[in-house]
Design an enzyme around this catalytic site. Structure first.
Site, PDB file in Angstrom:
ATOM      1  N   ASP A   1      -0.052   3.425  -0.521  1.00  0.00           N
ATOM      2  CA  ASP A   1      -1.337   3.580  -1.623  1.00  0.00           C
ATOM      3  C   ASP A   1      -1.997   1.850  -1.567  1.00  0.00           C
ATOM      4  O   ASP A   1      -2.214   1.141  -1.901  1.00  0.00           O
ATOM      5  CB  ASP A   1      -1.938   3.974  -2.842  1.00  0.00           C
ATOM      6  CG  ASP A   1      -3.427   4.073  -3.078  1.00  0.00           C
ATOM      7  OD1 ASP A   1      -4.032   3.629  -2.425  1.00  0.00           O
ATOM      8  OD2 ASP A   1      -3.266   4.179  -4.667  1.00  0.00           O
TER       9      ASP A   1
ATOM     10  N   GLU B   1       1.753   3.664  -9.189  1.00  0.00           N
ATOM     11  CA  GLU B   1       1.193   3.590 -10.408  1.00  0.00           C
ATOM     12  C   GLU B   1       1.963   4.673 -11.206  1.00  0.00           C
ATOM     13  O   GLU B   1       2.502   5.453 -11.995  1.00  0.00           O
ATOM     14  CB  GLU B   1      -0.371   4.449 -10.505  1.00  0.00           C
ATOM     15  CG  GLU B   1      -0.865   3.722  -9.642  1.00  0.00           C
ATOM     16  CD  GLU B   1      -2.566   4.745 -10.330  1.00  0.00           C
ATOM     17  OE1 GLU B   1      -2.703   5.494 -10.662  1.00  0.00           O
ATOM     18  OE2 GLU B   1      -3.387   4.267  -8.960  1.00  0.00           O
TER      19      GLU B   1
ATOM     20  N   PHE C   1     -15.230  10.500  -5.266  1.00  0.00           N
ATOM     21  CA  PHE C   1     -14.791  10.228  -3.963  1.00  0.00           C
ATOM     22  C   PHE C   1     -13.981  11.237  -3.698  1.00  0.00           C
ATOM     23  O   PHE C   1     -13.271  11.793  -4.178  1.00  0.00           O
ATOM     24  CB  PHE C   1     -14.427   9.165  -4.154  1.00  0.00           C
ATOM     25  CG  PHE C   1     -13.363   8.165  -3.152  1.00  0.00           C
ATOM     26  CD1 PHE C   1     -14.284   7.749  -2.319  1.00  0.00           C
ATOM     27  CD2 PHE C   1     -12.205   8.568  -2.941  1.00  0.00           C
ATOM     28  CE1 PHE C   1     -13.832   7.103  -1.290  1.00  0.00           C
ATOM     29  CE2 PHE C   1     -11.159   7.900  -1.948  1.00  0.00           C
ATOM     30  CZ  PHE C   1     -12.420   7.609  -0.553  1.00  0.00           C
TER      31      PHE C   1
ATOM     32  N   ASN D   1      -6.802  11.230  -1.565  1.00  0.00           N
ATOM     33  CA  ASN D   1      -7.671  11.606  -2.997  1.00  0.00           C
ATOM     34  C   ASN D   1      -8.769  12.132  -3.232  1.00  0.00           C
ATOM     35  O   ASN D   1      -9.524  11.904  -2.069  1.00  0.00           O
ATOM     36  CB  ASN D   1      -7.931  10.376  -3.167  1.00  0.00           C
ATOM     37  CG  ASN D   1      -8.009   9.595  -4.219  1.00  0.00           C
ATOM     38  OD1 ASN D   1      -9.103   9.217  -4.603  1.00  0.00           O
ATOM     39  ND2 ASN D   1      -7.825   9.621  -5.998  1.00  0.00           N
TER      40      ASN D   1
ATOM     41  N   ASN E   1      -5.073   1.469  -0.457  1.00  0.00           N
ATOM     42  CA  ASN E   1      -6.710   1.478  -1.086  1.00  0.00           C
ATOM     43  C   ASN E   1      -8.283   1.297   0.177  1.00  0.00           C
ATOM     44  O   ASN E   1      -8.807   0.476   0.136  1.00  0.00           O
ATOM     45  CB  ASN E   1      -7.206   0.660  -2.542  1.00  0.00           C
ATOM     46  CG  ASN E   1      -6.682   1.688  -3.677  1.00  0.00           C
ATOM     47  OD1 ASN E   1      -7.083   2.204  -3.877  1.00  0.00           O
ATOM     48  ND2 ASN E   1      -6.279   0.929  -4.829  1.00  0.00           N
TER      49      ASN E   1
ATOM     50  N   HIS F   1       1.260  -1.130  -2.990  1.00  0.00           N
ATOM     51  CA  HIS F   1      -0.045  -0.029  -3.570  1.00  0.00           C
ATOM     52  C   HIS F   1      -0.878  -1.655  -3.580  1.00  0.00           C
ATOM     53  O   HIS F   1      -1.016  -2.092  -4.560  1.00  0.00           O
ATOM     54  CB  HIS F   1      -0.402   0.486  -5.475  1.00  0.00           C
ATOM     55  CG  HIS F   1      -1.010   0.476  -5.852  1.00  0.00           C
ATOM     56  ND1 HIS F   1      -1.245   1.373  -6.606  1.00  0.00           N
ATOM     57  CD2 HIS F   1      -2.206   1.175  -4.588  1.00  0.00           C
ATOM     58  CE1 HIS F   1      -2.682   1.681  -6.635  1.00  0.00           C
ATOM     59  NE2 HIS F   1      -3.540   1.849  -6.130  1.00  0.00           N
TER      60      HIS F   1
END
Length: 600
Positions: A457, A300, A541, A536, A459, A419
């Protein structure tokens, strides 16, 4: 002539080290409205803008609350004073503030003997000088000469105005100003006026604005490196502060939260000044540089922030950089705000050998052309073509390859930084992207037979199909996430496998019992998945999405950066916060190369 229509600051709470850039709206002689600067060297219609910054120092000294830095302190913890904890951390704005913070505050007392604040001595000196009763607090600091707040970076104390019980010191002549430690606790005043280029006299109304009191940049307690090999690495630091253990290197992975996504709507619990990019970029840089990692994988990273900030700033600290931004084909908007993956490495530790770029949208288009009938291609493209990317870098080590079977052989390392797509309703896309990346890494490993690091990351939480594919090398055909496959890209399920011997670095906390602080770290791990409880943490979350995987046949984990506990973060509701400037936490592992057993 020029007319100033409006002057304001994006945030009225100034922080030490974070540049203040006022918004100045002008009407030009042709009646057009602009925010472009008009300086003395480029006057418009014989006029230009003159700026001045003042520090307003009251005769009354003010201390700042360590928990709520925009508030004045009303009490001080004497336990901190006795323990010689940086004095700035001892102040609180109310008894309720102190009692509410006690659970976290007492940790400072407990760790005072073993952990020193990274800027402890400096901070104590600054706060001590600021709260003294003498006139020393009115002196202009010589320690910030690198900050240029105008044509002349420092200003003599004689340039001042008295107004009742206040003294106004001129501290800057530029449009922007970066507060220094001497500004802590004081209000800043900004002046903007149209000036006649010939007479150098004001030709209009003087526009002014006042800030809140300048606050110090919050400084979280530094995260320690915990040994998982039985070797106490905390005592082996070289003069530069980096680990000097022969044959080892450190890798950092960190999703830094792109400014384009850091909105007040998503993170309303974070103070606006702490969510602003000028503040976050300095805090992130301070954190990243403080880890002194040999290899840094960031996600990011906006393309403009890479070019204008991270590239030049990390270059000053000895890093070379590579960047891959997300593909623009599926992005609409300002191209500068497209984020991507940035990989940095220390020039004195590694040299760049080769780079591979993975654009998942291109692989998706090829797959759809081969598998999907023409009538269904539009919907298939909408589902599978995403802007996610991966950056793969092959590096050659410059340090001693202790433990390698052939000391004379080049020691290469392959580092993947990615990512993966965020949408939770596109589980098939996540699995496919991870599988595509791993198959590409397999080809590199087969041709070069070098250690692999897969960072980023993803996800994907532990136990998900992408995580299983990474950690186990395959996905159970009965895994529930495989049921969502409208394009048939995951069938047959037995093709979802790879031969890379990947292991999650942080699973070492669950598998190895040696090292200082291990039991505390065990409590921050999920015993069912052998992964951290979270990487995270937002208001809505909390979970693990970030990983550092390594090839276990060629690397061993020596130590890991300690994990954070949820309670310490919840005092600010969640991440990001004034202390931690991303909604993710950084992961860092120290590795050692070991003798290779070549894969067949």
């Amino acid at each position: 002539m020029l007319t100033v229509l409006r002057v304001h600051l994006p945030s009225d709470i100034p922080i030490v080290g974070c540049e203040l850039t006022p918004y100045v709206l002008l009407r030009r002689p042709d009646k057009s409205v602009s925010t472009d600067d008009v300086n003395e060297f480029g006057p418009v219609d014989g006029h230009f803008l003159r700026y001045k910054w003042y520090r307003i120092q009251s005769d009354k000294k003010v201390a700042i609350c360590s928990v709520h830095p925009s508030e004045q302190a009303t009490l001080q913890c004497m336990g901190c004073v006795k323990a010689k904890i940086p004095v700035g951390k001892s102040y609180h704005c109310s008894s309720k503030c102190f009692s509410d913070a006690w659970q976290h505050h007492r940790v400072l007392h407990e760790r005072a003997a073993s952990a020193v604040n990274e800027n402890g001595n400096e901070e104590e000196e600054l706060f001590g000088r600021f709260n003294s009763t003498g006139s020393g607090g009115l002196a202009i600091s010589q320690s910030n000469s690198s900050l240029s707040n105008g044509t002349t970076p420092l200003y003599p104390a004689a340039v001042a105005q008295r107004n009742g019980g206040e003294t106004w010191f001129e501290v800057g002549y530029a449009k922007t100003y970066t507060p220094t430690a001497d500004d802590i606790g004081h209000v800043l005043k900004f002046e903007c006026v149209v000036v006649d280029a010939e007479t150098k006299l004001p030709a209009g109304h003087v526009n002014t604005l006042l800030t809140s009191r300048v606050i110090p940049a919050p400084s979280p307690t530094p995260r320690r490196l915990i040994s998982v090999s039985g070797v106490d690495v905390t005592g082996h630091l070289d003069l530069d502060g980096r680990l000097s253990s022969s044959g080892t290197f450190t890798v950092l992975s960190y999703n830094i939260l792109a400014d384009a996504y850091a909105t007040n709507e998503l993170y309303s619990y974070c103070p606006s000044w702490a969510l602003s990019w000028p503040y976050r970029r300095q805090n992130l840089l301070r954190e990243i540089v403080g880890y002194r990692a040999d290899i840094v994988c960031l996600q990011e990273v906006q393309s403009d922030h890479f070019d204008e900030f991270f590239l030049p700033e990390l270059d000053k600290h000895g890093y070379q950089a590579l960047f891959k931004k997300k593909t623009a084909e599926v992005f609409s908007g300002n191209g500068n705000t497209i984020d991507g993956c940035a990989t940095f490495f220390r020039r004195d530790r590694f040299s760049h050998v080769k780079k591979y770029e993975v654009e998942f949208n291109k692989a998706a288009q090829s797959l759809i052309d081969a598998l999907v009938p023409n009538a269904q291609r539009r919907s298939a493209l909408n589902r599978l073509v995403k802007d996610n990317v991966a950056l793969i870098v092959v590096l050659e080590a410059k340090f001693s390859n202790q433990g390698v079977d052939n000391p004379g052989k080049r020691q290469l390392v392959c580092v993947a930084n990615t990512h993966v797509n965020i949408h939770q309703d596109l589980k098939d896309v996540k699995i496919w992207q991870v599988h595509t990346l791993l198959k590409g890494l397999e080809k590199i490993a087969a041709s070069a037979d070098i250690p692999m690091l897969v960072c980023g990351d993803f996800n994907s939480v532990p136990g998900s199909a992408p995580h299983a594919l990474l950690a186990l090398g395959k996905v159970d055909p009965m895994h529930p996430e495989l049921a969502v496959d409208p394009l048939g890209i995951l069938r047959p399920a037995n093709k979802l496998l790879h031969q890379l011997p990947l292991v999650s670095a942080y699973s070492s906390f669950a598998r190895i019992g040696a090292g200082l602080g291990f039991e505390q770290q065990r409590r921050r791990m999920d015993p069912n998945t052998n992964e951290p409880l979270f990487t995270n943490c937002t208001r809505d979350f909390i979970g693990t999405l970030d990983y550092i995987f390594y090839s276990a046949d060629s690397l061993t984990v020596e130590s890991l950066l300690e994990l954070l506990d949820e309670d310490s973060l919840r005092k600010d509701t969640a991440l990001p916060s004034p202390e931690w400037s991303s909604d993710h936490i950084a992961l860092l592992a120290e590795f050692r190369c070991k003798p290779r057993t070549r894969r067949g």
